[in-house]
Design a protein around this motif. Sequence first.
Motif, mmCIF file in Angstrom:
data_model
loop_
_atom_site.group_PDB
_atom_site.id
_atom_site.type_symbol
_atom_site.label_atom_id
_atom_site.label_comp_id
_atom_site.label_asym_id
_atom_site.label_seq_id
_atom_site.Cartn_x
_atom_site.Cartn_y
_atom_site.Cartn_z
ATOM 1 N N ASP A 183 -2.403 -14.934 0.873
ATOM 2 C CA ASP A 183 -3.370 -13.884 1.177
ATOM 3 C C ASP A 183 -2.746 -12.498 1.343
ATOM 4 O O ASP A 183 -3.455 -11.515 1.498
ATOM 5 N N GLN A 184 -1.395 -12.432 1.335
ATOM 6 C CA GLN A 184 -0.726 -11.121 1.372
ATOM 7 C C GLN A 184 -1.166 -10.293 0.150
ATOM 8 O O GLN A 184 -1.151 -10.784 -0.977
ATOM 9 N N ASP A 185 -1.590 -9.065 0.366
ATOM 10 C CA ASP A 185 -1.944 -8.180 -0.748
ATOM 11 C C ASP A 185 -0.688 -7.676 -1.452
ATOM 12 O O ASP A 185 0.288 -7.339 -0.794
ATOM 13 N N VAL A 186 -0.746 -7.628 -2.777
ATOM 14 C CA VAL A 186 0.357 -7.021 -3.546
ATOM 15 C C VAL A 186 -0.230 -6.096 -4.605
ATOM 16 O O VAL A 186 -1.402 -6.220 -4.977
ATOM 17 N N PRO A 225 8.365 -10.354 5.565
ATOM 18 C CA PRO A 225 7.416 -11.433 5.880
ATOM 19 C C PRO A 225 6.232 -11.458 4.912
ATOM 20 O O PRO A 225 5.150 -11.883 5.277
ATOM 21 N N TYR A 226 6.494 -11.005 3.661
ATOM 22 C CA TYR A 226 5.357 -10.794 2.742
ATOM 23 C C TYR A 226 5.013 -12.020 1.905
ATOM 24 O O TYR A 226 4.286 -11.908 0.940
ATOM 25 N N GLN A 278 0.831 -1.227 0.000
ATOM 26 C CA GLN A 278 0.000 0.000 0.000
ATOM 27 C C GLN A 278 0.854 1.261 0.000
ATOM 28 O O GLN A 278 0.488 2.268 -0.595
ATOM 29 N N ASN A 279 2.022 1.183 0.708
ATOM 30 C CA ASN A 279 2.869 2.377 0.856
ATOM 31 C C ASN A 279 3.958 2.468 -0.208
ATOM 32 O O ASN A 279 4.942 3.183 -0.041
ATOM 33 N N LYS A 280 3.778 1.675 -1.275
ATOM 34 C CA LYS A 280 4.722 1.681 -2.408
ATOM 35 C C LYS A 280 6.111 1.143 -2.048
ATOM 36 O O LYS A 280 7.089 1.378 -2.761
ATOM 37 N N ASN A 281 6.218 0.429 -0.916
ATOM 38 C CA ASN A 281 7.476 -0.256 -0.611
ATOM 39 C C ASN A 281 7.587 -1.501 -1.497
ATOM 40 O O ASN A 281 6.594 -2.208 -1.673
ATOM 41 N N ILE A 282 8.795 -1.745 -1.988
ATOM 42 C CA ILE A 282 8.988 -2.953 -2.798
ATOM 43 C C ILE A 282 9.043 -4.162 -1.868
ATOM 44 O O ILE A 282 9.883 -4.225 -0.979
ATOM 45 N N ILE A 283 8.121 -5.097 -2.063
ATOM 46 C CA ILE A 283 8.067 -6.265 -1.176
ATOM 47 C C ILE A 283 8.370 -7.568 -1.912
ATOM 48 O O ILE A 283 8.435 -8.640 -1.314
ATOM 49 N N GLY A 284 8.554 -7.485 -3.218
ATOM 50 C CA GLY A 284 8.864 -8.690 -3.975
ATOM 51 C C GLY A 284 9.138 -8.389 -5.427
ATOM 52 O O GLY A 284 9.040 -7.244 -5.868
ATOM 53 N N GLU A 285 9.511 -9.466 -6.140
ATOM 54 C CA GLU A 285 9.873 -9.336 -7.546
ATOM 55 C C GLU A 285 9.161 -10.419 -8.347
ATOM 56 O O GLU A 285 9.372 -11.611 -8.108
#
Length: 369
Positions: free
Chosen positions: A347-350, A342-343, A313-320
């Motif tokens: 069910d983790q939102d991306v 821990p993403y 949500q905060n535009k942090n990169i959490i994956g590729e």
Amino acid sequence: MKNFSIAKSRRLRGTPYTSRIEKQGVTAYTIYNHMLLPAAFGSTEESYHHLKEHVQIWDVAAERQVEISGKDSAKLVQLMTCRDLSKSKDGRCYYCPIIDDNAGLINDPVVLRLNENKWWISLADSDVILFAKGLAIGNKFDVKISEPDVDIMAVQGPKSFKLMEKVFGDKIINLKFFGFDYFEFGGDKHLIARSGWSKQGGYEIYVEHNDSGLKLYDHLFEIGKEFNVKPGCPNLIERIESGLLSYGNDMDNGDNPYECNFDKYINIDNDVKFLGKEKLKKIKTEGINRKLVGVKLNTDKISLTGSLDLIDQNKNIIGELRSACYSPHFKKVIGIAMMKKPYWNGDQDVKAMINGEICVGKVCDLPFI
Ligand code: THG
């Protein structure tokens, strides 16, 4: 996106089947182990539906073999993989992560034990032969290392069993998954394994006699008419839905086998000697910080040519996102992503920027189906 043709040369080797597939309408190639690997015969989605219902013949000669023979061959093969091969058997295939001293993945081949002193390593796309030669020289191993003239033809799809029975008799039906044996056609013996880079069932024929291989290729199309046989190739949609990983796309030398969910192919608890073992023990103790998982995205089109950032949500990169396609089964885009801790939980939102728009989605387990 504009498409460009491939400039063929001696360096980008063709296969014994290239002339056939070009007559049959191959529409795209990729390069794999410095060789042409067909990537499309028209629509990938039509080919996907056909693969799930009928039978296809694939030119996968680009899955090259590294042959390791000689007194120290078992030692060298074991040195390269974190999978315990001490109880391996002749006539069996083993899916084996190959890693370096830092536990970085070098390849994820299928290893065939022909006998205790002769092995084939059926490669994904990287130059393992150079790695093997370096290790053999450094360790003064008594081995011969070569790339033999072996050109795999895969027969994949639910009707592959009937087609292969018609050519080789009912003995081939009894072959167990990842087992292989020798079968005769036109006076030549072929090593045939029950394996292949789809989850629709099938076989891989390791052709060592090119002429006889072409005759077999033509014969399969001739007598396969009743099974609606068609030429095909590894299918992006089918392999993503099935969770079959592609080295160089989904994982590479910067990733370790734990991050790629290869836990069941890692043995660090006995005295088997292989490269990267100490590093694997350390990773196991400390835990991993990223992991390959599935992602479903609420959109109906994607054309991935590199990797794509996944954000929160905060535009942090959490994956590729590393591979993706539109899945006719889920009616949305699905893909394989390396998610940061821990993403990676289901069910983790991306979110991702696709076709100029922000689209939302969720993390899920692999395989999708
Ligand atoms: N067949 C052969 N060589 C190959 C491939 C192949 N070389 C390149 C590439 N494919 C290597 N990568 C894979 C990836 C997955 C599988 C095989 C080769 C595979 N995996 C099964 C699975 O994930 O369900 C089973 C693995 C197991 O548990 O033993 O089949 O396809 N000759």
